[in-house]
Write an enzyme that holds these catalytic residues in place. Structure first.
Site: not given
Ligand code: DGY
Length: 428
Positions: A34, A162, A348, A392
């Site tokens: 999204n 996350d 991350y 990323e």
């Molecule tokens: C992942 O799979 O790491 C994603 O961030 C889930 O949205």
């Protein structure tokens, strides 16, 4: 050098284009995400406006009947990703996850509309507007049923950030006894030290299983879901998106919608204050089950500028954190406070620099009259990409590229930062 990088960035978006939607990166994330798509649209807009519109149209076309726009859309099957559609069991068509993500898409749409010819944009915007309005209404009701003016996330993935340390305590309450064995795929694509840990994945799955077992019913999730935390990032990005949606409603001549949106904005402006942590002197997430505040500061606190909340003296306090972080970590803006014991410069969302967040933070700083700080944030984003490439995210201490490579939002942010004066104002 810059020309080369421009060409590379265009090449990345073209390569990640699956015909109407863009994958964040091949392998690690092989579907449509999204908020990734919102950034991809900003990148496409610098060289292919029609494709930018299509990115957002494809995203919105996956809207659920209750208004939710999902965070992952499984347009085709790909065994390289876990958890795939069979794990989610949402019965959505097209198959999708059951959570949403921060609505950067609305803000991207406003820019697309306002930066192009009226004849091109108006019919496309008019077609999308009712769906956008329903998505925002869903976020304000399903994720704020008590009308607090702060928006809950029902899963860490809904924030897009996350494995923030913010979620550690709320996640510790999640019962993982029913999770069983599973096979992660992410660590086959990326170094394990850069990804969430097994303890996180166990809980990611347990939260999904709860919702799946309750038919993805939003009311049950809000009342009983194992994870329910008001997120600064989601609340700030939605507040900004509401302001942009209001501007679009006014352009389209939609007074009833404009009145409804103004009500949301008023509530959020008042509610945002609930996220202020008096000891940490920053906006922090709040566990709505326990009433406990997060004990660390994330980069989302800097989105208070982007959200346009009246800050008064707090602006100086937030700038102070930013300066302290720059002093401690080499590159801004680390996703988590580098002075906190849970900081990790490569794992991350626990400390690396994310180009998508930098882009939003810088636009907010520029909007609120802090052009010098905005230029510094943009400068760091550019330097990281120039030194390390289109990763990323980046280690905030060394600048080393982390996570997925040839990443769509990094390419898109590069293009949006380098584009003409108009494009620079893209989300400003
Ligand atoms: C992942 O799979 O790491 C994603 O961030 C889930 O949205």
């Amino acid at each position: 050098m810059t020309m080369d990088l421009d060409a590379q960035a265009v090449g990345i978006l073209r390569d990640n284009d699956r015909g109407g939607y863009t994958v964040p990166t091949s392998g690690l994330y092989p579907y449509q995400w999204n908020w990734d798509s919102a950034f991809a649209a900003l990148g496409f807009a610098t060289f292919d406006r029609d494709r930018a519109w299509r990115e957002l149209e494809d995203l919105i076309s996956a809207q659920w009947s209750d208004g939710m726009v999902p965070h992952i859309i499984f347009w085709q099957s790909d065994p390289g990703y876990f958890p795939g559609p069979e794990v989610w069991g949402t019965k959505a068509a097209p198959p999708s996850s059951g959570y949403s993500q921060p609505p950067v898409a609305t803000t991207a749409l406003r820019w697309l509309f306002e930066s192009g010819p009226q004849a091109e944009g108006e019919p496309r915007l008019r077609a999308l507007f009712p769906q956008l309005l329903r998505w925002h209404r869903w976020l304000h009701t399903a994720r704020d049923p008590d009308r607090l003016g702060i928006i809950a996330i029902a899963h860490p993935w809904e924030s897009g950030r996350d494995n923030l340390p913010d979620w550690d305590l709320p996640m510790a309450q999640v019962d993982i006894s029913g999770v069983g064995e599973y096979h992660r795929r992410d660590t086959a694509h990326v170094e394990a030290a850069m990804r969430p840990q097994k303890a996180d994945y166990d809980r990611y799955l347990a939260i999904i299983y709860f919702a799946r077992d309750h038919g993805w019913d939003a009311e049950t999730i809000a009342k009983q879901g194992p994870f329910w935390v008001a997120d600064v990032g989601m609340t700030a990005i939605l507040l900004r998106a509401d302001r942009d949606l209001l501007a679009l409603a006014q352009s389209l001549g939609e007074p009833a919608a404009a009145a409804e949106i103004s009500g949301w904005i008023e509530r959020a402006e008042a509610g945002f204050d609930r996220l202020w942590h008096p000891d940490l002197q920053a906006y922090c997430s709040l566990d709505l089950r326990t009433g406990r505040r997060a004990d660390g500061i994330t980069s989302a606190t800097m989105l208070a500028f982007y959200a346009g909340v009246p800050l008064g003296d707090r602006a100086g306090l937030l700038h102070g954190h930013l300066e302290r972080w720059w002093h401690k970590a080499r590159y801004g803006v680390p996703s988590f406070d580098p002075d906190h014991r849970a900081f990790d410069s490569i794992r991350y969302w626990r400390g690396p620099v994310w180009p998508n967040m930098n882009f939003l933070i810088a636009r907010g700083l520029a909007d609120s009259g802090h052009g010098d700080l905005a230029a510094r944030v943009d400068g760091d984003t550019r330097a990281l990409i120039e030194t390390s490439g289109f990763f990323e995210y980046f280690c905030s201490r060394t600048g080393r590229g982390c996570g997925g490579t040839d990443f769509s939002w990094t390419a898109a942010v590069w293009l949006a930062l380098g584009a003409s004066g108009d494009a620079r104002r893209s989300v400003a």
